[in-house]
Design an enzyme around this catalytic site. Structure first.
Site, PDB file in Angstrom:
ATOM      1  N   GLU A  99      -0.249  36.393 -70.197  1.00 54.30           N
ATOM      2  CA  GLU A  99      -0.333  37.001 -68.721  1.00 54.30           C
ATOM      3  C   GLU A  99      -1.459  37.849 -68.702  1.00 54.30           C
ATOM      4  O   GLU A  99      -2.217  38.094 -67.710  1.00 54.30           O
ATOM      5  CB  GLU A  99       1.019  37.543 -68.398  1.00 54.30           C
ATOM      6  N   HIS A 104      -2.771  41.489 -77.411  1.00 54.56           N
ATOM      7  CA  HIS A 104      -1.506  42.109 -77.650  1.00 54.56           C
ATOM      8  C   HIS A 104      -0.516  41.640 -78.478  1.00 54.56           C
ATOM      9  O   HIS A 104      -0.491  40.289 -78.439  1.00 54.56           O
ATOM     10  CB  HIS A 104      -0.911  42.648 -76.436  1.00 54.56           C
TER      11      HIS A 104
HETATM   12  P1  5GP Z   1       1.918  38.337 -72.446  1.00 55.89           P
HETATM   13  O1  5GP Z   1       2.786  37.193 -71.522  1.00 55.89           O
HETATM   14  O2  5GP Z   1       0.651  38.415 -71.695  1.00 55.89           O
HETATM   15  O3  5GP Z   1       1.989  37.889 -73.836  1.00 55.89           O
HETATM   16  O4  5GP Z   1       2.890  39.618 -72.109  1.00 55.89           O
HETATM   17  C1  5GP Z   1       2.229  40.602 -71.148  1.00 55.89           C
HETATM   18  C2  5GP Z   1       3.232  41.442 -71.338  1.00 55.89           C
HETATM   19  O5  5GP Z   1       3.146  42.820 -70.721  1.00 55.89           O
HETATM   20  C3  5GP Z   1       4.670  40.999 -70.737  1.00 55.89           C
HETATM   21  O6  5GP Z   1       5.850  41.166 -71.776  1.00 55.89           O
HETATM   22  C4  5GP Z   1       4.883  42.327 -69.443  1.00 55.89           C
HETATM   23  O7  5GP Z   1       6.357  42.719 -69.316  1.00 55.89           O
HETATM   24  C5  5GP Z   1       4.292  43.262 -70.124  1.00 55.89           C
HETATM   25  N1  5GP Z   1       3.611  43.975 -69.133  1.00 55.89           N
HETATM   26  C6  5GP Z   1       2.868  43.698 -67.839  1.00 55.89           C
HETATM   27  N2  5GP Z   1       2.487  44.962 -67.256  1.00 55.89           N
HETATM   28  C7  5GP Z   1       2.825  46.065 -67.958  1.00 55.89           C
HETATM   29  C8  5GP Z   1       2.743  47.211 -67.458  1.00 55.89           C
HETATM   30  O8  5GP Z   1       2.174  47.745 -66.567  1.00 55.89           O
HETATM   31  N3  5GP Z   1       3.063  48.083 -68.520  1.00 55.89           N
HETATM   32  C9  5GP Z   1       3.876  47.572 -69.641  1.00 55.89           C
HETATM   33  N4  5GP Z   1       4.123  48.539 -70.547  1.00 55.89           N
HETATM   34  N5  5GP Z   1       4.073  46.393 -69.970  1.00 55.89           N
HETATM   35  C10 5GP Z   1       3.406  45.378 -69.043  1.00 55.89           C
END
Ligand code: 5GP
Length: 119
Positions: A99, A104
């Site tokens: 997302e 990360h």
């Molecule tokens: P992805 O799906 O990209 O691997 O994970 C993105 C992660 O970022 C998700 O687990 C989501 O909960 C987290 N996330 C999204 N926006 C924010 C934010 O503003 N602050 C924090 N601490 N985490 C976020």
């Protein structure tokens, strides 16, 4: 894919939005996920502008890569999950369900989180 400096983690790095920081050094920031999926759910990110784990592996200099994995190991210890275990996930691209387009590593632990599920 070009790096988008308006992504949410770039804003966290620039301190434009807050985070619950658990670790920081010259190369790495780690903070709690805003929507935790386990008792321990930390996001570990490089401070450099890398879209994905493969972008990081190809384009980051060696000192940044070493710093990232050293920091991850320290964080795991500080979070108290190294004994019972944990899971690291780097969702990547559309098929990987990524997302936020800043590399990360999710670190999940604090309970048995079961088998890896791919649906
Ligand atoms: P992805 O799906 O990209 O691997 O994970 C993105 C992660 O970022 C998700 O687990 C989501 O909960 C987290 N996330 C999204 N926006 C924010 C934010 O503003 N602050 C924090 N601490 N985490 C976020």
């Amino acid at each position: 894919m070009a790096y988008d400096d308006q992504n949410i983690f770039a804003k966290i790095l620039r301190e434009e939005i807050p985070c619950k920081k658990v670790y920081e050094d010259d190369y790495v920031l780690a903070f709690e996920d805003i929507d935790p999926k386990a008792p321990v759910h930390i996001l570990v990110i490089p401070k450099g502008a890398y879209v994905s784990i493969d972008d990081f592996g190809i384009n980051a200099p060696a000192d940044e890569i070493v710093a990232f994995y050293k920091a991850l190991a320290l964080i795991v210890k500080e979070q108290g999950v190294e004994q019972d275990g944990f899971r690291c996930i780097a969702n990547t691209g559309v098929h990987g369900g990524q997302e936020v387009p800043h590399f990360h590593m999710h670190v999940l632990g604090g309970k048995a989180i079961g088998p890896m599920v791919v649906s």
